[in-house]
Design an enzyme around this catalytic site. Structure first.
Site, mmCIF file in Angstrom:
data_model
loop_
_atom_site.group_PDB
_atom_site.id
_atom_site.type_symbol
_atom_site.label_atom_id
_atom_site.label_comp_id
_atom_site.label_asym_id
_atom_site.label_seq_id
_atom_site.Cartn_x
_atom_site.Cartn_y
_atom_site.Cartn_z
ATOM 1 N N HIS A 75 19.082 4.872 -22.918
ATOM 2 C CA HIS A 75 19.355 4.754 -24.594
ATOM 3 C C HIS A 75 19.900 5.938 -24.791
ATOM 4 C CE1 HIS A 75 16.349 8.012 -24.591
ATOM 5 N NE2 HIS A 75 15.629 7.149 -23.521
ATOM 6 N N GLU A 123 -4.955 -1.512 -1.179
ATOM 7 C CA GLU A 123 -3.961 -1.210 -0.027
ATOM 8 C C GLU A 123 -4.869 -1.713 1.442
ATOM 9 O OE1 GLU A 123 -1.289 2.419 -1.530
ATOM 10 O OE2 GLU A 123 -3.104 2.873 -0.585
ATOM 11 N N ASP A 146 0.660 -4.117 0.885
ATOM 12 C CA ASP A 146 0.500 -3.232 -0.323
ATOM 13 C C ASP A 146 -0.685 -3.717 -1.172
ATOM 14 O OD1 ASP A 146 1.187 -0.845 -1.715
ATOM 15 O OD2 ASP A 146 2.749 -1.751 -2.455
ATOM 16 N N GLU A 196 9.377 3.284 -20.984
ATOM 17 C CA GLU A 196 9.311 4.726 -20.122
ATOM 18 C C GLU A 196 7.817 4.817 -19.832
ATOM 19 O OE1 GLU A 196 10.309 6.946 -18.677
ATOM 20 O OE2 GLU A 196 11.652 8.279 -19.816
ATOM 21 N N ASP A 256 4.724 -5.271 -2.307
ATOM 22 C CA ASP A 256 4.620 -4.860 -3.605
ATOM 23 C C ASP A 256 4.691 -6.027 -4.819
ATOM 24 O OD1 ASP A 256 4.257 -2.171 -5.413
ATOM 25 O OD2 ASP A 256 5.989 -3.211 -6.338
ATOM 26 N N ASP A 284 3.690 1.520 3.118
ATOM 27 C CA ASP A 284 4.033 2.827 2.439
ATOM 28 C C ASP A 284 3.025 3.720 1.849
ATOM 29 O OD1 ASP A 284 3.165 2.430 -0.502
ATOM 30 O OD2 ASP A 284 4.651 0.578 -0.337
#
Length: 363
Positions: free
Chosen positions: A173, A51, A10, A248, A125, A76
């Site tokens: 949250h 990659e 990866d 986030e 990864d 992937d």
């Protein structure tokens, strides 16, 4: 009969193009034993170039182990797999050069290229992210003495079958005013505090049996997660550990808008973002980028608190990535998973590398 080696490779770029790195692991295809790990930071590059660099490094490592072995390459990256299989053209000059270098490392008829979901490529990864993290800290990547089986999918034979599992209690949250207005609230946006409804959700989460007995609470840096985490930690009498990797998604120019407003202004970009984990909001992060940092953070968490019960307070996208990784489904399923504010999802990770879902979206 020729030996069979499996390469998982990866690469990633934080910015695409941006600071990039690759990782590759070589395993015995029969036993699953890890024979070699390689990783390296490569400066500024695109995801695809990184990659390909991972593929070349994996092939070199496999050749050093057994130049006559049959090779199973699993990645992937559909682009690399299809191009190396000869089904897609290679238009980018850098990738043409790297593809030629890769082909020179394998004997005709002795290599098989196959695509795997990202969740099944977490070992490579993790190595790529370790290399990028090391470069950001001004040092070179070094292989760990023992590869963590639970995080990387290493040989089950090396794991202690009696070792206690690690249980992650994923807590989203509590609600904010932006949550209640169904507005996008990302990593670098307004960073709102909990609303009255959110505070009630947090009190309920802190008192629930799912978090009981937890050894530690881990949280993103964002205000709504910190408020949620501290309420739970205070109820349990444990510490809060803050890690920005659990923040986030950065939604860029979409932050603060409703989905309807985004569709009206960016119809094509929104459709692409909904369909492909590679697509990013203008000025924001793709799901693929978020997934890479989340899975690297997961591996670090599992190493640090192996055998413990950990409450992880985070956000919709990071928590859905973790759930998908256990279920073995790719990023196209991300938007089909709903996570309520204050809800709990429980995942169990065993020392032999297996994992399972115990509960989803409890409120």
């Amino acid at each position: 009969m020729a030996r069979v080696l499996r390469i998982e490779a990866d690469g990633g770029s934080r910015g695409n193009p941006g600071p990039a790195g690759f990782g590759a692991v070589v395993k015995d295809a029969t036993s699953g034993e890890v024979l070699a790990e390689v990783a390296e930071s490569i400066g500024r590059a695109t995801n695809n170039v990184a990659e390909y660099r991972g593929l070349v490094a994996g092939l070199r490592a496999a050749h050093a182990i057994d130049p006559d072995a049959r090779i199973e390459v699993r990645m992937d990256s559909k682009l690399v797999v299809e191009q190396m299989s000869g089904r897609w053209q290679i238009k980018h000059a850098d990738m043409r050069t790297l593809a030629q270098e890769a082909r020179a490392l394998v004997r005709p008829g002795l290599v098989d290229f196959g695509w795997i979901p990202r969740a099944q490529n977490s070992h490579a990864d993790r190595l790529a992210n370790e290399a990028m993290d090391a470069a950001a800290a001004g040092r070179q990547w070094q292989r760990a003495t023992v590869a963590p089986a639970a995080a990387s999918g290493g040989s089950a034979a090396a794991a202690d079958p009696d070792a206690p599992p690690t249980v992650l209690v994923l807590v989203r949250h509590g609600s904010t005013l932006l949550t209640e207005q169904r507005r996008v609230s990302g990593r670098y946006g307004e960073d709102p505090e909990l609303s009255e409804s959110g505070l009630a959700e947090v009190r309920s989460a802190a008192a629930c049996r799912d978090v009981a007995g937890a050894d530690v609470v881990v949280s993103s840096t964002m205000r709504r997660s910190q408020q949620t985490a501290r309420a739970i930690a205070d109820a349990l009498g444990v510490d809060v550990v803050t890690d920005p990797q659990w923040d986030e998604t950065d939604f860029g120019e979409w932050d603060g808008l409703t989905a309807g407003e985004v569709v009206k202004r960016w119809p094509r970009e929104f459709a692409a973002w909904n369909d492909s984990p590679d697509a990013a909001p203008p000025g924001g992060e793709s799901l693929l980028t978020v997934e890479r940092r989340v899975l690297a953070a997961r591996d670090a968490l599992l190493r640090r608190w192996a055998g413990k019960r950990v409450v992880l307070v985070s956000h919709g996208d990071p928590l859905r990535v973790l759930l998908r990784s256990v279920l073995g489904v790719d990023g196209r399923m991300q938007r089909r998973i709903h996570v309520d504010p204050g809800s709990r999802t429980l995942l169990r990770y065993r020392a032999d590398g297996t994992s399972e879902v115990l509960a989803v979206n409890r409120v």
